[in-house]
Design an enzyme around this catalytic site. Sequence first.
Site, PDB file in Angstrom:
ATOM      1  N   GLU A 122       0.829  -1.196   0.000  1.00 54.86           N
ATOM      2  CA  GLU A 122       0.000   0.000   0.000  1.00 54.86           C
ATOM      3  C   GLU A 122       0.871   1.256   0.000  1.00 54.86           C
ATOM      4  O   GLU A 122       1.939   1.293   0.619  1.00 54.86           O
ATOM      5  CB  GLU A 122      -0.945  -0.027   1.199  1.00 54.86           C
ATOM      6  CG  GLU A 122      -1.966  -1.160   1.045  1.00 54.86           C
ATOM      7  CD  GLU A 122      -3.040  -1.197   2.118  1.00 54.86           C
ATOM      8  OE1 GLU A 122      -4.208  -1.352   1.754  1.00 54.86           O
ATOM      9  OE2 GLU A 122      -2.714  -1.088   3.317  1.00 54.86           O
ATOM     10  N   CYS A 135       3.592   8.460   1.183  1.00 56.52           N
ATOM     11  CA  CYS A 135       4.185   7.466   2.082  1.00 56.52           C
ATOM     12  C   CYS A 135       4.402   6.174   1.272  1.00 56.52           C
ATOM     13  O   CYS A 135       3.455   5.559   0.810  1.00 56.52           O
ATOM     14  CB  CYS A 135       3.219   7.258   3.243  1.00 56.52           C
ATOM     15  SG  CYS A 135       3.811   6.100   4.456  1.00 56.52           S
ATOM     16  N   CYS A 142       6.681  -7.140   6.601  1.00 57.19           N
ATOM     17  CA  CYS A 142       7.837  -6.662   7.369  1.00 57.19           C
ATOM     18  C   CYS A 142       8.304  -7.784   8.278  1.00 57.19           C
ATOM     19  O   CYS A 142       7.497  -8.548   8.802  1.00 57.19           O
ATOM     20  CB  CYS A 142       7.461  -5.441   8.201  1.00 57.19           C
ATOM     21  SG  CYS A 142       8.885  -4.676   9.014  1.00 57.19           S
ATOM     22  N   CYS A 146       7.329  -5.613  15.098  1.00 55.55           N
ATOM     23  CA  CYS A 146       7.053  -4.641  16.165  1.00 55.55           C
ATOM     24  C   CYS A 146       5.636  -4.926  16.680  1.00 55.55           C
ATOM     25  O   CYS A 146       4.709  -5.130  15.895  1.00 55.55           O
ATOM     26  CB  CYS A 146       7.150  -3.211  15.641  1.00 55.55           C
ATOM     27  SG  CYS A 146       8.820  -2.799  15.080  1.00 55.55           S
ATOM     28  N   CYS A 149       2.384  -2.877  15.419  1.00 58.95           N
ATOM     29  CA  CYS A 149       2.262  -2.544  13.995  1.00 58.95           C
ATOM     30  C   CYS A 149       1.566  -3.667  13.229  1.00 58.95           C
ATOM     31  O   CYS A 149       1.984  -4.820  13.306  1.00 58.95           O
ATOM     32  CB  CYS A 149       3.644  -2.277  13.404  1.00 58.95           C
ATOM     33  SG  CYS A 149       3.594  -1.894  11.644  1.00 58.95           S
ATOM     34  N   GLY A 195       7.196  -2.141   5.626  1.00 60.71           N
ATOM     35  CA  GLY A 195       8.562  -2.649   5.546  1.00 60.71           C
ATOM     36  C   GLY A 195       9.603  -1.796   6.239  1.00 60.71           C
ATOM     37  O   GLY A 195       9.336  -0.674   6.668  1.00 60.71           O
ATOM     38  N   GLU A 196      10.793  -2.367   6.395  1.00 63.58           N
ATOM     39  CA  GLU A 196      11.925  -1.668   6.986  1.00 63.58           C
ATOM     40  C   GLU A 196      12.900  -1.328   5.841  1.00 63.58           C
ATOM     41  O   GLU A 196      13.598  -2.210   5.323  1.00 63.58           O
ATOM     42  CB  GLU A 196      12.597  -2.568   8.037  1.00 63.58           C
ATOM     43  CG  GLU A 196      13.960  -2.094   8.518  1.00 63.58           C
ATOM     44  CD  GLU A 196      14.005  -0.633   8.982  1.00 63.58           C
ATOM     45  OE1 GLU A 196      13.155  -0.212   9.770  1.00 63.58           O
ATOM     46  OE2 GLU A 196      14.907   0.092   8.533  1.00 63.58           O
ATOM     47  N   SER A 227      12.644   6.316   7.101  1.00 69.76           N
ATOM     48  CA  SER A 227      12.299   5.995   8.490  1.00 69.76           C
ATOM     49  C   SER A 227      12.758   4.577   8.808  1.00 69.76           C
ATOM     50  O   SER A 227      12.484   3.643   8.065  1.00 69.76           O
ATOM     51  CB  SER A 227      10.785   6.106   8.689  1.00 69.76           C
ATOM     52  OG  SER A 227      10.443   5.754  10.014  1.00 69.76           O
ATOM     53  N   SER A 249      12.234   5.383  14.539  1.00 70.73           N
ATOM     54  CA  SER A 249      11.080   4.987  15.346  1.00 70.73           C
ATOM     55  C   SER A 249      11.569   4.595  16.733  1.00 70.73           C
ATOM     56  O   SER A 249      12.163   3.539  16.899  1.00 70.73           O
ATOM     57  CB  SER A 249      10.378   3.801  14.672  1.00 70.73           C
ATOM     58  OG  SER A 249       9.889   4.216  13.421  1.00 70.73           O
ATOM     59  N   LEU A 250      11.324   5.460  17.703  1.00 71.98           N
ATOM     60  CA  LEU A 250      11.901   5.235  19.034  1.00 71.98           C
ATOM     61  C   LEU A 250      10.900   4.530  19.972  1.00 71.98           C
ATOM     62  O   LEU A 250      11.180   3.458  20.470  1.00 71.98           O
ATOM     63  CB  LEU A 250      12.354   6.582  19.605  1.00 71.98           C
ATOM     64  CG  LEU A 250      13.186   6.524  20.866  1.00 71.98           C
ATOM     65  CD1 LEU A 250      14.475   5.738  20.683  1.00 71.98           C
ATOM     66  CD2 LEU A 250      13.511   7.939  21.358  1.00 71.98           C
ATOM     67  N   HIS A 251       9.806   5.177  20.253  1.00 74.78           N
ATOM     68  CA  HIS A 251       8.669   4.603  20.990  1.00 74.78           C
ATOM     69  C   HIS A 251       8.891   4.340  22.481  1.00 74.78           C
ATOM     70  O   HIS A 251       7.940   4.032  23.195  1.00 74.78           O
ATOM     71  CB  HIS A 251       8.133   3.326  20.323  1.00 74.78           C
ATOM     72  CG  HIS A 251       7.873   3.492  18.857  1.00 74.78           C
ATOM     73  ND1 HIS A 251       7.101   4.495  18.353  1.00 74.78           N
ATOM     74  CD2 HIS A 251       8.318   2.784  17.790  1.00 74.78           C
ATOM     75  CE1 HIS A 251       7.064   4.403  17.028  1.00 74.78           C
ATOM     76  NE2 HIS A 251       7.804   3.385  16.658  1.00 74.78           N
ATOM     77  N   ASN A 326      -2.648   3.879  16.305  1.00 70.34           N
ATOM     78  CA  ASN A 326      -3.782   3.542  15.436  1.00 70.34           C
ATOM     79  C   ASN A 326      -4.135   2.078  15.632  1.00 70.34           C
ATOM     80  O   ASN A 326      -3.333   1.211  15.300  1.00 70.34           O
ATOM     81  CB  ASN A 326      -3.407   3.770  13.972  1.00 70.34           C
ATOM     82  CG  ASN A 326      -3.217   5.229  13.680  1.00 70.34           C
ATOM     83  OD1 ASN A 326      -4.095   6.041  13.938  1.00 70.34           O
ATOM     84  ND2 ASN A 326      -2.049   5.581  13.168  1.00 70.34           N
ATOM     85  N   CYS A 369      -0.608   5.285  10.022  1.00 71.97           N
ATOM     86  CA  CYS A 369       0.633   4.571  10.342  1.00 71.97           C
ATOM     87  C   CYS A 369       0.324   3.216  10.940  1.00 71.97           C
ATOM     88  O   CYS A 369      -0.498   3.099  11.840  1.00 71.97           O
ATOM     89  CB  CYS A 369       1.417   5.312  11.421  1.00 71.97           C
ATOM     90  SG  CYS A 369       1.929   6.923  10.968  1.00 71.97           S
TER      91      CYS A 369
HETATM   92  N1  SAH Z   1      10.048   0.249   9.450  1.00 75.65           N
HETATM   93  C1  SAH Z   1      10.120   1.676   9.425  1.00 75.65           C
HETATM   94  C2  SAH Z   1       9.051   2.376   8.611  1.00 75.65           C
HETATM   95  C3  SAH Z   1       7.611   1.898   8.701  1.00 75.65           C
HETATM   96  S1  SAH Z   1       6.559   2.332  10.037  1.00 75.65           S
HETATM   97  C4  SAH Z   1      10.137   2.191  10.835  1.00 75.65           C
HETATM   98  O1  SAH Z   1       9.973   1.420  11.771  1.00 75.65           O
HETATM   99  O2  SAH Z   1      10.375   3.388  11.018  1.00 75.65           O
HETATM  100  C5  SAH Z   1       6.246   4.051  10.046  1.00 75.65           C
HETATM  101  C6  SAH Z   1       5.932   4.582  11.463  1.00 75.65           C
HETATM  102  O3  SAH Z   1       4.625   4.197  11.937  1.00 75.65           O
HETATM  103  C7  SAH Z   1       6.918   4.029  12.475  1.00 75.65           C
HETATM  104  O4  SAH Z   1       7.330   5.025  13.349  1.00 75.65           O
HETATM  105  C8  SAH Z   1       6.071   2.988  13.183  1.00 75.65           C
HETATM  106  O5  SAH Z   1       6.615   2.660  14.397  1.00 75.65           O
HETATM  107  C9  SAH Z   1       4.734   3.679  13.251  1.00 75.65           C
HETATM  108  N2  SAH Z   1       3.613   2.770  13.534  1.00 75.65           N
HETATM  109  C10 SAH Z   1       3.540   1.465  13.250  1.00 75.65           C
HETATM  110  N3  SAH Z   1       2.380   0.937  13.660  1.00 75.65           N
HETATM  111  C11 SAH Z   1       1.676   1.950  14.216  1.00 75.65           C
HETATM  112  C12 SAH Z   1       0.381   2.045  14.795  1.00 75.65           C
HETATM  113  N4  SAH Z   1      -0.436   1.005  14.877  1.00 75.65           N
HETATM  114  N5  SAH Z   1      -0.023   3.256  15.251  1.00 75.65           N
HETATM  115  C13 SAH Z   1       0.779   4.329  15.138  1.00 75.65           C
HETATM  116  N6  SAH Z   1       2.015   4.300  14.604  1.00 75.65           N
HETATM  117  C14 SAH Z   1       2.463   3.126  14.142  1.00 75.65           C
END
Ligand code: SAH
Length: 395
Positions: A122, A135, A142, A146, A149, A195-196, A227, A249-251, A326, A369
């Site tokens: 997508e 995007c 992937c 995570c 995700c 994907g990464e 990213s 992507s830190l989180h 999300n 996202c």
């Molecule tokens: N693999 C890469 C790029 C894809 S994800 C990465 O990890 O950066 C793009 C962004 O969306 C990342 O910051 C990811 O952590 C975030 N993301 C993934 N799932 C999500 C969700 N359910 N709600 C909000 N953000 C999310």
Amino acid sequence: MVPMVRIPPTRKSVTFLVSEPAANTAMTTGSKRVNLLDLDEAGLRAFFESIGEKPFRAEQILKWIFHHGVTDIGAMTDIGVSLRQKLMRIAEIRLPEIIREQRSIDGTVKWLIGFHGGNAIETVYIPEPKRGTLCVSSQVGCALNCSFCSTGMQGFARNLTASEIIGQVLLAAQALGHERNGRRRITNIVMMGMGEPLLNFDAVMPAMSLMRNDLGFGFAAKRVTLSTAGLVPAIYRLRETIDVALAVSLHSPIDELRTELVPLNRKYPIAVLMQACRDYVSAKHKRSVTFEYTLIDGVNDHPEHARKLVKLLRTVPSKLNLIPFNPFPGTSYRCSSASRIAEFKEIVMRGNLIATVRKTRGDDIDAACGQLVGIVQDRTRRSERIKIKLAETSP
Ligand code: SAH
């Protein structure tokens, strides 16, 4: 190619099936010819040299594709007939195909884009008053798994090729009526789809080079963002390879929690990742790293997390992008409350971080996202794959 059908924006979101995957010939026929869209300028020059032709042919081809929107080699009139015929025998310019287009009530557009073998990814377009962000996906599925995700839950099928990555931009530009020197509907590209991207380095680099190159889309370095979940050795490689903006992507500011959310953290913990980010921005012209932080209710949204984040990010020139989680089917995580998000933002701003809360867009069409899923056909055992991939990327 399947003709694109424009759908006028309506008050309701719409889904439009442009073609059925089964009826899609290019997705079921492999081709042995070189797809010129897999090559950036350097690659095309080398290709022409390898077939005994002048390297400047690369410029002509790129201008036809990216400046004039012509992908039919036969129509490239400033290339002699015999060379065109030779090229048509050994090469082609093949785009992926749009299977479905969905338009959200807020203007967000999501395309399901299909490839041979039945896989699909997508791509999302997010219009805002002063910019339009595309995007782009880098892999079918992937491998990183995570926990928050939905792409990860689909498993991993394969890397996209460079043509499948830049093809997403070409298809979106065409569908949106993007004009290079006129209405620039796309102003920014983010490699934040499925994907990464750093696990698909060799295809993502030529594709990003075509996004940057004036003979391609001609986007400035700050307008093309990669990213990553934090693949440290590849961040160093990226720094040496191309000038683009970096998002990480830190989180979580705490290793134990980050490992739970982003298992890759076990291999590249926060301190090592932060050093890579510092080294990235200190090189050449990169001014800052954008850190993405998805706020998950009761998991990583405590005021103490915000305070720890302030301490951590003070050490890196950075911006912070807070993303409300999300939800997607099957997840037990929930989005933080509005007051929790506001409190978190308040703490980090008081700590002098530059922070924005990302507005959730395209909710009605699952375009936000972490909601991108595509069609992951030949998924393989994720844990096996990740071991292989990580072994490949070890320094
Ligand atoms: N693999 C890469 C790029 C894809 S994800 C990465 O990890 O950066 C793009 C962004 O969306 C990342 O910051 C990811 O952590 C975030 N993301 C993934 N799932 C999500 C969700 N359910 N709600 C909000 N953000 C999310």
